[in-house]
Motif scaffolding. Structure first.
Motif, PDB file in Angstrom:
ATOM      1  N   HIS A 170       0.822  -1.212   0.000  1.00 59.99           N
ATOM      2  CA  HIS A 170       0.000   0.000   0.000  1.00 59.99           C
ATOM      3  C   HIS A 170       0.857   1.264   0.000  1.00 59.99           C
ATOM      4  CE1 HIS A 170      -3.131  -2.924   0.864  1.00 59.99           C
ATOM      5  NE2 HIS A 170      -3.933  -2.047   0.305  1.00 59.99           N
ATOM      6  N   ARG A 171       1.912   1.232  -0.796  1.00 58.94           N
ATOM      7  CA  ARG A 171       2.817   2.376  -0.958  1.00 58.94           C
ATOM      8  C   ARG A 171       2.738   2.877  -2.388  1.00 58.94           C
ATOM      9  NH1 ARG A 171       4.559   3.553   4.250  1.00 58.94           N
ATOM     10  NH2 ARG A 171       4.919   1.565   5.276  1.00 58.94           N
ATOM     11  N   PHE A 172       3.148   4.121  -2.546  1.00 59.65           N
ATOM     12  CA  PHE A 172       3.380   4.695  -3.873  1.00 59.65           C
ATOM     13  C   PHE A 172       4.846   4.415  -4.173  1.00 59.65           C
ATOM     14  CE2 PHE A 172       4.091   8.592  -6.595  1.00 59.65           C
ATOM     15  CZ  PHE A 172       3.422   8.080  -7.694  1.00 59.65           C
ATOM     16  N   LEU A 173       5.113   3.434  -5.021  1.00 58.34           N
ATOM     17  CA  LEU A 173       6.464   2.928  -5.220  1.00 58.34           C
ATOM     18  C   LEU A 173       7.443   3.989  -5.699  1.00 58.34           C
ATOM     19  CD1 LEU A 173       5.720  -0.590  -6.759  1.00 58.34           C
ATOM     20  CD2 LEU A 173       6.215   0.002  -4.373  1.00 58.34           C
ATOM     21  N   ASP A 174       6.946   5.004  -6.388  1.00 59.47           N
ATOM     22  CA  ASP A 174       7.821   6.082  -6.843  1.00 59.47           C
ATOM     23  C   ASP A 174       8.527   6.760  -5.668  1.00 59.47           C
ATOM     24  OD1 ASP A 174       5.689   5.526  -8.761  1.00 59.47           O
ATOM     25  OD2 ASP A 174       6.452   7.217  -9.917  1.00 59.47           O
ATOM     26  N   ASP A 175       7.937   6.707  -4.491  1.00 61.45           N
ATOM     27  CA  ASP A 175       8.469   7.380  -3.307  1.00 61.45           C
ATOM     28  C   ASP A 175       9.223   6.464  -2.347  1.00 61.45           C
ATOM     29  OD1 ASP A 175       7.289   9.703  -4.252  1.00 61.45           O
ATOM     30  OD2 ASP A 175       5.517   9.522  -2.958  1.00 61.45           O
ATOM     31  N   VAL A 176       9.362   5.192  -2.666  1.00 65.23           N
ATOM     32  CA  VAL A 176      10.061   4.263  -1.768  1.00 65.23           C
ATOM     33  C   VAL A 176      11.571   4.496  -1.894  1.00 65.23           C
ATOM     34  CG1 VAL A 176      10.578   1.829  -1.306  1.00 65.23           C
ATOM     35  CG2 VAL A 176       8.224   2.539  -1.815  1.00 65.23           C
ATOM     36  N   PRO A 177      12.224   4.878  -0.786  1.00 66.33           N
ATOM     37  CA  PRO A 177      13.671   5.131  -0.845  1.00 66.33           C
ATOM     38  C   PRO A 177      14.443   3.901  -1.316  1.00 66.33           C
ATOM     39  CG  PRO A 177      12.751   5.865   1.252  1.00 66.33           C
ATOM     40  CD  PRO A 177      11.670   5.090   0.544  1.00 66.33           C
ATOM     41  N   ASP A 178      15.443   4.142  -2.146  1.00 70.82           N
ATOM     42  CA  ASP A 178      16.367   3.117  -2.643  1.00 70.82           C
ATOM     43  C   ASP A 178      15.754   2.120  -3.618  1.00 70.82           C
ATOM     44  OD1 ASP A 178      18.456   4.198  -1.036  1.00 70.82           O
ATOM     45  OD2 ASP A 178      17.699   3.064   0.679  1.00 70.82           O
ATOM     46  N   LEU A 179      14.517   2.368  -4.081  1.00 73.70           N
ATOM     47  CA  LEU A 179      13.919   1.460  -5.063  1.00 73.70           C
ATOM     48  C   LEU A 179      14.317   1.848  -6.480  1.00 73.70           C
ATOM     49  CD1 LEU A 179      12.083  -0.868  -5.928  1.00 73.70           C
ATOM     50  CD2 LEU A 179      10.151   0.713  -5.781  1.00 73.70           C
ATOM     51  N   GLY A 180      14.341   3.134  -6.769  1.00 75.08           N
ATOM     52  CA  GLY A 180      14.562   3.575  -8.141  1.00 75.08           C
ATOM     53  C   GLY A 180      13.266   3.464  -8.916  1.00 75.08           C
ATOM     54  N   ALA A 181      13.374   3.388 -10.221  1.00 75.23           N
ATOM     55  CA  ALA A 181      12.180   3.228 -11.059  1.00 75.23           C
ATOM     56  C   ALA A 181      11.468   1.947 -10.638  1.00 75.23           C
ATOM     57  CB  ALA A 181      12.566   3.159 -12.535  1.00 75.23           C
ATOM     58  N   PRO A 182      10.149   1.977 -10.487  1.00 77.63           N
ATOM     59  CA  PRO A 182       9.420   0.815  -9.959  1.00 77.63           C
ATOM     60  C   PRO A 182       9.225  -0.298 -10.995  1.00 77.63           C
ATOM     61  CG  PRO A 182       7.907   2.605 -10.382  1.00 77.63           C
ATOM     62  CD  PRO A 182       9.278   3.131 -10.656  1.00 77.63           C
ATOM     63  N   THR A 183      10.331  -0.855 -11.450  1.00 77.60           N
ATOM     64  CA  THR A 183      10.297  -1.970 -12.391  1.00 77.60           C
ATOM     65  C   THR A 183      10.326  -3.289 -11.624  1.00 77.60           C
ATOM     66  OG1 THR A 183      12.710  -2.058 -12.538  1.00 77.60           O
ATOM     67  CG2 THR A 183      11.562  -0.614 -14.120  1.00 77.60           C
ATOM     68  N   LEU A 184       9.966  -4.359 -12.284  1.00 75.87           N
ATOM     69  CA  LEU A 184      10.057  -5.681 -11.644  1.00 75.87           C
ATOM     70  C   LEU A 184      11.497  -5.996 -11.252  1.00 75.87           C
ATOM     71  CD1 LEU A 184       7.603  -7.790 -13.851  1.00 75.87           C
ATOM     72  CD2 LEU A 184       7.172  -6.818 -11.583  1.00 75.87           C
TER      73      LEU A 184
END
Length: 120
Positions: A69-83
């Protein structure tokens, strides 16, 4: 040699800037993601386990809460929300908890997309 796995899922939204399907990808949209993490090794002769599954479930719950239930664009250290980046993020999160993974897979059942990371 044994392989132990734990499955989990999370729901999340994101946008993605890409060269194809650009209009729908740039709009905020969401998916139910499925993931599986695996460890590999020989069982300990005293415990009979490669790893206590309770420890693996605990590590999975930590990473699930980082993504669910997160907005992946804003997750630190994820980068672009690709698989691919989700696989790497999950691997890194579990590693910070002291568990080295043999395999990480992330997929979206509805669209048939899947990515598997085999850490080297």
């Amino acid at each position: 040699m044994f392989e132990l796995s734990q499955n989990f899922y999370f729901d999340a939204a994101h946008t993605l800037d890409r060269a194809i399907e650009t209009e729908s990808s740039k709009r905020i949209h969401g998916h139910t993601y499925n993931a599986e993490v695996s460890v590999r090794g020989e069982r300990d002769p005293e415990t009979g386990m490669v790893l206590d599954l309770g420890e693996l479930r605990k590590a999975v719950e930590v990473v699930r809460l980082e993504l669910d239930h997160r907005f992946l664009d804003d997750v630190p250290d994820l980068g672009a929300p690709t698989l691919e980046n989700l696989c790497k993020f999950i691997q890194n999160s579990v590693r910070r908890q002291g568990i080295e993974l043999y395999r990480v897979a992330v997929w979206r059942e509805r669209s048939g997309d899947r990515c598997t990371l085999l850490p080297s």
